[in-house]
Design a protein around this motif. Structure first.
Motif, short mmCIF file in Angstrom:
data_model
loop_
_atom_site.label_atom_id
_atom_site.label_comp_id
_atom_site.label_asym_id
_atom_site.label_seq_id
_atom_site.Cartn_x
_atom_site.Cartn_y
_atom_site.Cartn_z
N LYS A 11 -34.23 53.44 29.76
CA LYS A 11 -35.39 53.85 28.98
C LYS A 11 -36.56 53.96 29.91
CE LYS A 11 -34.59 54.93 24.93
NZ LYS A 11 -35.09 56.14 24.30
N GLN B 126 -32.90 72.46 24.84
CA GLN B 126 -33.50 73.80 24.69
C GLN B 126 -34.48 74.07 25.82
OE1 GLN B 126 -35.09 73.76 20.73
NE2 GLN B 126 -33.11 74.26 19.81
N ALA B 127 -35.22 73.03 26.20
CA ALA B 127 -36.15 73.20 27.31
C ALA B 127 -35.38 73.57 28.57
CB ALA B 127 -36.95 71.92 27.53
N GLY B 128 -34.24 72.98 28.77
CA GLY B 128 -33.41 73.32 29.92
C GLY B 128 -32.97 74.77 29.89
N ALA B 129 -32.49 75.21 28.73
CA ALA B 129 -32.06 76.61 28.58
C ALA B 129 -33.24 77.54 28.78
CB ALA B 129 -31.44 76.82 27.21
N ALA C 68 -31.49 77.36 32.78
CA ALA C 68 -30.24 76.64 33.03
C ALA C 68 -29.16 77.20 32.10
CB ALA C 68 -30.43 75.15 32.79
N ASP D 156 -33.02 64.10 21.60
CA ASP D 156 -33.84 65.21 21.15
C ASP D 156 -33.22 66.53 21.62
OD1 ASP D 156 -35.80 66.78 20.30
OD2 ASP D 156 -37.42 65.81 21.41
N THR E 28 -34.53 69.35 21.66
CA THR E 28 -35.46 70.22 22.38
C THR E 28 -35.35 70.01 23.88
OG1 THR E 28 -37.24 68.62 22.13
CG2 THR E 28 -37.17 70.40 20.53
N MET E 29 -34.84 68.83 24.29
CA MET E 29 -34.64 68.59 25.71
C MET E 29 -33.67 69.62 26.29
SD MET E 29 -36.32 66.19 26.89
CE MET E 29 -36.35 64.71 25.94
N GLN F 55 -25.07 74.15 33.27
CA GLN F 55 -26.14 73.46 34.02
C GLN F 55 -26.93 72.52 33.11
OE1 GLN F 55 -27.86 77.07 35.57
NE2 GLN F 55 -27.44 76.45 37.68
N ARG G 219 -27.19 68.72 34.20
CA ARG G 219 -28.48 68.26 34.66
C ARG G 219 -29.29 67.53 33.59
NH1 ARG G 219 -30.56 70.61 39.21
NH2 ARG G 219 -32.11 69.01 38.86
N ILE G 220 -29.00 67.79 32.32
CA ILE G 220 -29.84 67.21 31.28
C ILE G 220 -29.03 66.35 30.30
CG2 ILE G 220 -31.36 67.73 29.33
CD1 ILE G 220 -32.06 70.28 31.17
N PRO H 297 -25.55 77.05 30.03
CA PRO H 297 -25.04 75.93 29.24
C PRO H 297 -24.39 74.85 30.10
CG PRO H 297 -24.54 77.96 28.13
CD PRO H 297 -25.16 78.35 29.44
N PRO I 131 -26.92 63.23 32.15
CA PRO I 131 -27.74 62.10 32.61
C PRO I 131 -28.37 61.33 31.46
CG PRO I 131 -28.28 64.08 33.85
CD PRO I 131 -27.32 64.50 32.78
N LEU I 132 -28.82 62.06 30.43
CA LEU I 132 -29.45 61.37 29.31
C LEU I 132 -28.42 60.64 28.46
CD1 LEU I 132 -32.07 64.03 28.18
CD2 LEU I 132 -32.46 61.93 29.46
#
Ligand SMILES: Nc1ncnc2c1ncn2[C@@H]1O[C@H](COP(=O)(O)OP(=O)(O)OP(=O)(O)O)[C@@H](O)[C@H]1O
Ligand SMILES: [Mg+2]
Lengths: 285, 373
Positions: A285, A189-192, A196, A184, A186-187, A200, A204-205, A198, A208-209
């Motif tokens: 998951k 985007q939520a970080g930004a 955070a 997703d 938006t994950m 970071q 961080r996001i 780019p 790991p995902l």
């Protein structure tokens, strides 16, 4: 993975919908079961034969006498097999490491950017080893390496590792890219949104995902490298005999139960990877 | 509302006005050439400090686009966006003191509830002690202390919602953007969260920009509402303003139940106009737009403001016949067929007549609005 969650959250289909699906269900077609079993037998009977005869206490691969681990012992004793295994593992590890890094970068560059001109070309370049016949890649790689070796005087196993890295990239690339496309946006985007930068966001996001995809890609690359024969055969120098090349050489002199034992071990290794992969993606998951 | 005020609504925003966010002639189009979509068409709006501001409009009208422009996920095609006096329209999201509650919450699945909430503070480089304190305070604020160590995938919808709120509030942004944050919740939980959101807004004093397509939600929660349609802001005002004085037919239709009656505007004096009805009768009505000319117009009146009386009553504006009475618990809707054939709904707690009765219809001047299409 996406399918797993989708089916978990999907509401139970209404009875009428379920009935409609059953009518188009392939399993209800006549002859489906016979066909399915035919395929399974066809696919797996050679493997079963291989495994069974690797435990045969006899030099013959057609006549069963008694259960024994004798050929496994002999395989471990065999210096040729041991050396080839070490070479194979070395090449596969190095190739996997670099191929996974490049594949991850390539996947990011083809999914996490604005659409750009030449994107299709970029795909084609990354996937080139899948599309060009392997023998062509092998011959051309050999030619290039010969020129380089002549010009620089540098020899060694590095060439083999480099060649493996290149053809492992598309295999590592596929699951990583699939994962990125599933992820997703938006994950990130939520970080930004939460300050955070780019880099970071990536650390961080995204990364790991992305890890399950990276693991899957790495394992695929490892298995593909371990299994390669054509490119290895042409590119490998003296003393760089990989396991498949060694097996091929042995088989020319007839199948021995020793080879069955080694092949069974290889099978076990790839099975282990598949299970590990399944387990990691489940856990993530 | 006086005619000048009505005119001011369509005027450009004024940077000297007190504002938290000032959207100044912003246009946003997606794609190019034939496929270009004009999501926002020259939109200007002022959002004041500490207010609960709602963007209300039907699907596809550009609410999310406006929010994303403020957050920085999209860049305006034209125009500028000011935040507290500073142009932010071209800053990346991580340089804007604005946080978002996403419609699907977008919680980080690989982090715990507490890690999610502290993420923004960490990225801002706050001292460890402050991060811990603020995170604890936020957990308390949304009543999630007991689940601090939980992974977010294991939370219910309402809980995820509260974590998303806490995460966005923790860095204490100047503006909190909320894109239909309640739409995924069931009715009961939604009502509870509406109250919760209002509480959080007043406790934190942060400016909220809230997106919804639910008019009831907008009316209950907002300090001011901007009603949008197809890339335009049609009207900005308090819930009372919007409900009682819709400026446009679209706004009137979109918010609550309303009767729209065709009539003739005879003459204009100031912000009032002389009206005659096709089925007979006259009235004086408020004009919602300054530049009204005599001719055919639409009149708007809420069902609860329509009064029914005896046909002979001198106060009756016009005449009609009861067509149907629909009871709905706290009152009834009386459907009245006017003489010219048009239908009107009157709402009251108590109904005297029944189907087939002739009635006089009172349309009080103070509730009659002439609206633009
Ligand atoms: N990235 C995009 N590319 C192309 N068109 C877009 C894009 N984002 C939005 N649009 C278009 O812009 C218009 C406004 O979209 P927007 O998402 O802002 O609507 P909305 O008011 O939030 O609707 P909803 O209530 O359905 O969420 C729509 O016509 C939409 O199709
Ligand atoms: Mg939207």
């Amino acid at each position: 993975m996406a399918d797993l969650t989708a089916s978990r959250t999907k509401p139970v289909a209404a009875p009428s919908a379920r009935k409609a699906r059953r009518m188009t269900d392939l399993r209800r077609q006549p002859g489906f079961n016979a066909m399915a079993w035919g395929c399974i037998v066809f696919l797996y009977s050679p493997i079963v034969v291989l495994i069974v005869f690797s435990f045969n206490d006899n030099r013959s691969v057609v006549r069963w006498t008694e259960f024994s681990l004798r050929w496994y012992g002999e395989a471990f004793q065999n210096k040729g097999i041991r050396n080839a295994t070490v070479i194979s593992l070395q090449v596969a590890s190095v190739a996997t490491f670099f191929a996974t890094i490049f594949a991850t970068l390539a996947a990011l560059a083809t999914t996490r950017v604005r659409a750009y001109k030449g994107q299709t070309l970029a795909y084609a370049i990354i996937n080139q080893p899948l599309m060009v016949p392997e023998i062509v890649t092998a011959v051309s790689t050999l030619a290039l390496f010969t020129i380089i070796k002549k010009a620089t005087g540098v020899n060694g196993i590095g060439y083999l590792m480099l060649a493996h890295t290149v053809f492992c990239i598309p295999f590592a690339y596929m699951p990583i890219r699939a994962r990125l496309e599933d992820m997703d946006l938006t994950m990130e985007q939520a970080g930004a949104d939460l300050y955070a930068t780019p880099y970071q966001v990536f650390r961080r996001i995204t990364l790991p995902l992305l890890m399950p995809g990276v693991f899957a890609g790495a394992m695929l690359a490892f298995v593909v490298s371990l299994d390669d024969i054509i490119i290895s055969l042409l590119v490998a120098g003296p003393g760089e005999t990989t396991l498949p090349i060694f097996i091929l050489g042995q088989i020319r002199r007839g199948i021995t139960p020793e080879i069955n034992a080694v092949s069974t071990l290889l099978l076990g290794l790839s099975l282990f990877f598949v299970i590990l992969l399944f387990w990691i993606t489940r856990k993530r998951k | 509302m006086p005619a000048e005020a009505a005119a001011a609504k369509t005027r450009a925003t004024d940077p000297s006005e007190p504002h938290m966010i000032l959207v100044d002639h912003v246009t946003k189009s997606f794609g190019r050439g034939e496929q270009a979509v004009l999501a926002l068409d020259d939109v200007s709006v002022t959002i004041r400090p500490n207010e609960f501001f709602t963007l209300l409009g039907p699907s596809g009208c550009g609410k999310t686009t406006l929010l994303r422009l403020i957050a920085g996920f999209e860049l305006p095609t034209r125009g500028q966006i000011l935040l507290d006096g500073q142009e932010i329209g071209h800053l990346p999201p991580y340089r804007r003191p604005v946080n978002t509650v996403f419609q699907n919450y977008a919680l980080f699945p690989h982090m715990t509830v507490a890690e999610n909430i502290s993420f923004g503070l960490e990225m801002l480089g706050k001292p460890v002690k402050e991060i811990a304190d603020t995170t604890a305070r936020m957990l308390d604020l949304v009543r999630m202390e007991h689940l601090a160590g939980r992974h977010t995938a294991a939370l219910s919808g309402g809980q995820q919602q509260r974590v998303a709120l806490a995460r966005a509030l923790a860095p204490h942004p100047k503006v909190l953007l909320l894109d239909e944050p309640l739409s995924a919740l069931d009715l009961k939980l939604r009502k509870a969260m509406q109250i919760e959101l209002k509480r959080l807004q007043s406790e934190t004093g942060i400016t909220f920009v809230f997106v919804t397509h639910d008019q009831e939600e907008a009316l209950t929660m907002s300090d001011r509402i901007a009603v949008m349609d197809t890339g335009h802001i049609l009207q900005v005002g308090t819930p009372r303003d919007i409900y009682n004085h819709p400026a446009r037919r679209f706004v009137a239709d979109f918010i609550g139940d309303i009767n729209i009656i065709d009539a003739e505007l005879e003459s204009v004096s100031g912000d009032r106009g002389r009206i005659t009805f096709p089925g007979g009768g006259t009235a004086t009505a408020q004009l919602q737009t300054a530049s009204m000319r005599p001719g055919r117009v639409s009149l708007a009146i809420r069902p609860e403001n329509v009064e029914l009386t005896d046909p002979g009553d001198a106060r009756a504006t016009t005449q009609g016949e009861i067509e149907n009475v629909v009871y709905f618990g706290v009152g009834s809707n009386v459907h009245v067929r006017l003489r010219d054939g048009s239908e009107l709904i009157a709402r009251s707690a108590e109904v005297k007549g029944q189907t087939g009765d002739r009635v006089g219809v009172i349309l009080p001047d103070e509730h009659l609005q002439v609206i633009a299409d």
